[in-house]
Design an enzyme around this catalytic site. Structure first.
Site, mmCIF file in Angstrom:
data_model
loop_
_atom_site.group_PDB
_atom_site.id
_atom_site.type_symbol
_atom_site.label_atom_id
_atom_site.label_comp_id
_atom_site.label_asym_id
_atom_site.label_seq_id
_atom_site.Cartn_x
_atom_site.Cartn_y
_atom_site.Cartn_z
ATOM 1 N N GLU A 167 2.595 4.860 -4.053
ATOM 2 C CA GLU A 167 2.564 5.793 -5.201
ATOM 3 C C GLU A 167 3.905 6.489 -5.415
ATOM 4 O O GLU A 167 4.207 6.785 -6.567
ATOM 5 C CB GLU A 167 1.443 6.812 -4.991
ATOM 6 C CG GLU A 167 0.056 6.222 -5.117
ATOM 7 C CD GLU A 167 -0.321 5.277 -3.979
ATOM 8 O OE1 GLU A 167 0.202 5.446 -2.868
ATOM 9 O OE2 GLU A 167 -1.106 4.364 -4.232
ATOM 10 N N ASP A 193 -8.918 3.871 -1.958
ATOM 11 C CA ASP A 193 -9.825 4.330 -0.898
ATOM 12 C C ASP A 193 -11.105 4.944 -1.447
ATOM 13 O O ASP A 193 -11.255 6.159 -1.555
ATOM 14 C CB ASP A 193 -9.093 5.350 -0.009
ATOM 15 C CG ASP A 193 -7.918 4.724 0.713
ATOM 16 O OD1 ASP A 193 -7.859 3.468 0.781
ATOM 17 O OD2 ASP A 193 -7.056 5.474 1.201
ATOM 18 N N ASP A 203 0.851 -1.188 0.000
ATOM 19 C CA ASP A 203 0.000 0.000 0.000
ATOM 20 C C ASP A 203 0.887 1.239 0.000
ATOM 21 O O ASP A 203 2.102 1.142 0.202
ATOM 22 C CB ASP A 203 -0.874 -0.048 1.265
ATOM 23 C CG ASP A 203 -1.885 1.069 1.295
ATOM 24 O OD1 ASP A 203 -2.252 1.570 0.222
ATOM 25 O OD2 ASP A 203 -2.304 1.445 2.416
HETATM 26 C C1 GLC Z 1 -4.540 3.353 2.911
HETATM 27 C C2 GLC Z 1 -5.038 2.142 2.142
HETATM 28 C C3 GLC Z 1 -6.052 1.394 2.969
HETATM 29 C C4 GLC Z 1 -5.444 1.020 4.315
HETATM 30 C C5 GLC Z 1 -4.926 2.254 5.028
HETATM 31 C C6 GLC Z 1 -4.190 1.909 6.312
HETATM 32 O O1 GLC Z 1 -5.533 4.284 3.071
HETATM 33 O O2 GLC Z 1 -5.545 2.474 0.888
HETATM 34 O O3 GLC Z 1 -6.519 0.275 2.281
HETATM 35 O O4 GLC Z 1 -6.387 0.381 5.097
HETATM 36 O O5 GLC Z 1 -4.042 2.957 4.180
HETATM 37 O O6 GLC Z 1 -3.131 1.066 6.082
#
Ligand code: GLC
Length: 800
Positions: free
Chosen positions: A410, A485, A407
């Site tokens: 980017e 998200d 995650d």
């Molecule tokens: C980001 C991710 C999400 C995750 C969060 C905490 O917002 O996109 O899926 O739960 O981080 O790690």
């Protein structure tokens, strides 16, 4: 399109006339009087690469997107010239390169129809600030042309009239039309006059696409650096274009383990251990199938990657084993930011080895993410990727974690303009050092790749499972992905539907959304409707930020629980069908989901449809996408279709009302299909499959279906230990014939098929298997048109 307004005198510059031409096997070079070189590479009869330099010299030819496994070779290549043009001819394409200005036009080699032509063609602006050029291409839009693809853009399927940017961006609670978001896939397919072609602009700098937005008849694309370097991919079928693009940028390196196609449950965050166990126990108690449980950032010690919180997860190995004994695979999150902490071994090692990204003048790239101030590995350095992959040893080999979730790659940085690294950050880029301007769009991809390499190594002999948020073209080779998200609203259900379809037609099929929405809280109805859609996405996971309440299948009362259970069960029944579609995708690049335009591009009704899509080759799905609905209108593509719930046959090529109470949704099966089903299992492998159910949908005429199976995990299938059954169905007025052809060396556990015959227009009086008439008692004709017979038959005749 003028970007450097202060330097407008260096505005649009154009190639002048061609002064020389060279042919080196399949590479043709055209040089202009003002020093531009166009290199056309014939990769396949239908795939040409166009590459331009304004300095006479090309950059080192390196791409993260193009796979070394891409097919090459053509049947025919000839270059001729007339007064105005050089003419390149292959069996599929004719390409004119204008002698006076280097503009290109492409024609179908068979009927000579114009497919695509340059308007201004290639042109550029010099970039004083960064050096190099802003490279641009503009093409004339053909009459009635439509455009599709570009990855995860949250907009309607047909991109016509819109402009987009490719710059992967952390986009919490994005919405319809937010652009750019998490992925950069600079590939689109265009369709006009029943012919489709694709353009893949393989340039990792910030890039833009304009589909008749700035000027009504012009399509253009440009980038803030690098080369004008694009692949032209001719169909004429859209599926061929997508398959060829996928061939070029890579099919998944391996099939996912079958369990990864099961249902996944996630939340930010399930912790401590007792909470995780409560959740998994509830699944088993309610008998709602589930294969994977996720640990979000709170499982770690202060959000330090590759650590465990001693307080919340004192004995991860034991817990992971107990979960595994109950049929759950544990998947953990790993982000790129490494906490600055001299007592933290991963940080210490990264620092000692000089693996973190640096700013142009030398300091480290420091940025805030969940753990606080962090440094970030330079995943574009192969040595760093190797190091990173080895960090997974303990997690995977010792603790037994089965999947990793990448995650924030980017890369996301908090509380800074642009939400990411500044432009000046340096990257290795596989030994082609560059700034973040060039590496940004591939950073997440290379992180996911390094993670994949680790899992591949330490899961062996099982197959790895990785999921990533950021991606560039080609990431589909390594990992699955989700759409980031999103929000718990009805419009986001529509967006999820569009994104999954769009990713599939962008070569990336293994994708799903956070079911129910990540931000905010769905009501039960929205959640149930979203599950109905989600079970038809190749990746199927509920995830939520959890700050507005629970989002498990049972969180919305009994009625919703039973609807959700029913649809997750359907997912598990359809696993062999989905696995077969996945295998087709991994073999041939055929997308698992097909928007209607991909399914039937010759029907103009499909060109602007958004909601309906094909799940695999045979099943048509349309989500209910609003509250209080008892059904909806939808477009049924041409042909005959069986309503999945009622077996009523409908004639396609029209819009119809379809009933769908909360416990139902519009699902249709193409006539003539044979759909394989497994019994409901609580998790993949819970049961030994001792009979394969085949739902046979009668058709007057012929249709082919296939069923792919293997050991569900491991690599033996690559050595031929798979089972592929091809069924040829031929329905006549008084007879139904099914021929089976089997290939591969894998022996399925079941011995029999249970055929369930739908829509048979006659009463059965005789059944023949391989030319021998069979007594009904032997084949167990059940009076309800189901019959049980040996899986080994070659030809089955069912007669009136
Ligand atoms: C980001 C991710 C999400 C995750 C969060 C905490 O917002 O996109 O899926 O739960 O981080 O790690």
């Amino acid at each position: 399109m003028i970007l450097n307004t202060e330097l407008e005198h260096k505005g649009n510059i154009f190639p002048s006339k061609i002064i020389s031409y060279e042919k080196n096997l399949n590479v043709l070079s055209f040089k202009t009087a003002n020093g531009v070189v166009l290199q056309v590479t014939v990769r396949r009869d239908s795939v040409l690469r166009f590459r331009y330099t304004t300095t006479g010299i090309f950059e080192n030819d390196f791409s993260y997107a193009i796979t070394k496994y891409a097919s090459r070779g053509y049947n025919f290549l000839e270059v001729t010239e007339n007064k105005a043009n050089y003419i390149i001819t292959t069996t599929k394409l004719i390409c004119h390169v204008s002698k006076s200005d280097l503009r290109v036009s492409l024609y179908d080699a068979k009927d000579k129809a114009l497919i695509c032509e340059d308007e201004l063609g290639f042109h550029w602006e010099e970039s004083y600030e960064f050096g190099g050029d802003v490279v641009k291409m503009s093409k004339t839009a053909q009459p009635g042309e439509s455009y599709y693809g570009l990855g995860d853009k949250p907009v309607d399927n047909n991109l016509k009239g819109k402009r987009f940017e490719n710059w992967v961006t952390d986009s919490y609670a994005y919405g319809r039309d937010t652009d750019p978001i998490y992925k950069a896939i600079p590939f689109y397919t265009a369709l006009h006059n029943k012919k489709a072609y694709g353009i893949f602009f393989d340039n990792t700098f910030r890039s833009f696409f304009d589909f008749c937005h700035e000027r009504r008849n012009i399509t253009s694309f440009w980038a803030h650096g690098g080369e004008m370097n694009y692949y032209f991919i001719y169909g004429p079928e859209m599926t061929e274009v997508v398959a060829n693009y996928t061939d070029l940028t890579g099919k998944p390196h391996a099939l996912p383990p079958l369990w990864a196609l099961g249902y996944h449950q996630c939340k930010w965050s399930y912790y401590p251990e007792s909470n995780v166990k409560e959740i998994t126990a509830k699944f088993r108690e309610l008998e709602i199938p589930c294969d994977a449980i996720y640990l979000d950032i709170d499982y770690m010690e202060g959000f330090r990657c590759f650590t465990w919180s001693k307080e919340y997860f004192p004995d991860p190995k034991r817990m992971v084993k107990e979960l595994a004994d109950d049929g759950f695979k544990t998947i953990v999150i790993i982000d790129p930011g490494i906490k600055i902490d001299m007592d933290y071994s991963v940080f210490k090692e990264g620092l000692d080895k000089d693996y973190f990204c640096k700013r142009a003048d030398g300091p480290y790239m420091k940025g805030k993410v969940w753990p606080g101030e962090c440094y970030f590995p330079d995943f574009t350095n192969p040595e760093v990727r190797e190091w990173w992959s080895n960090l997974f040893k303990e997690l995977i080999e010792d603790i037994g974690v089965k999947g990793v979730w990448n995650d924030m790659n980017e890369p996301a940085v908090m509380d800074v303009p642009g939400k990411t690294f500044p432009n000046d950050v340096r990257h290795d880029y596989e030994g082609n050092p560059c700034s973040h301007r060039k590496a940004h769009n591939v950073y997440g991809m290379q992180m996911a790749r390094a993670t994949y390499q680790g899992l591949k190594k330490f899961c062996y002999p099982k197959r790895p499972f990785v999921i990533t948020r950021a991606a560039y073209s080609g990431t589909q080779r390594y990992t699955s992905s989700w759409t980031g998200d999103n929000v718990a609203t009805w419009d986001h259900l529509n967006i999820a539907n569009l994104q999954a379809q769009r990713m599939a037609m962008s070569g990336y099929s293994f994708v799903g959304s956070d079911i129910g929405g990540f931000a905010e809280q769905p009501n039960g109805e929205l959640y149930a409707r979203w599950i109905q859609l989600g079970i038809f996405h190749p990746f199927c996971r509920t995830h939520s930020s959890g700050d507005h309440g629970n989002q498990e299948p049972w969180a919305f009362g009994d009625t919703i629980t039973s609807v959700v259970k029913k649809f997750i069960e359907l997912r598990y029944q359809l696993l062999p069908y989905l696995y077969t579609a996945f295998w087709r995708y991994a073999e041939e690049g055929i997308p698992i989901l097909k928007s209607l335009v991909l399914y039937d591009q010759d029907d103009p009704q499909t060109h602007y449809r958004n909601d309906e899509f094909m799940f695999g080759e045979k099943i048509l799905v349309c989500p209910i996408n609003g509250p209080n609905q008892k059904g909806r209108r939808m477009y049924i593509p041409r042909g005959l279709w069986y309503n999945f719930w009622t077996d009523d046959v409908v004639i396609g090529g029209q819009e119809l009302w379809v009933d769908a109470d909360l416990d139902s949704m519009p699902i249709f099966v193409k006539d003539g299909s044979i759909i394989p089903k497994y019994p409901i299992q609580q998790y993949v492998g819970e049961k030994t499959i001792d009979e394969l159910l085949l739902d046979v949908y009668y058709k007057l005429g012929k249709e082919e279906s296939e069923v792919y199976e293997d050991a569900t995990d491991g690599y033996d299938y690559i050595k031929g230990r798979y089972s592929l059954r091809t069924f040829k169905l031929h329905g006549k007025k008084n007879e139904l014939i099914i021929q089976q052809h089997k290939s591969g060396k894998f022996f399925t556990t079941y011995k029999t098929f249970k055929l369930s015959l739908h829509g048979l227009p006659f009463k059965i009086s005789k059944v023949q298997i391989d030319n021998v008439e069979i007594q009904f008692k032997d084949i167990k004709l059940n009076g309800d048109n189901t019959l049980v017979l040996t899986k080994e038959f070659t030809e089955l005749h069912i007669m009136a």
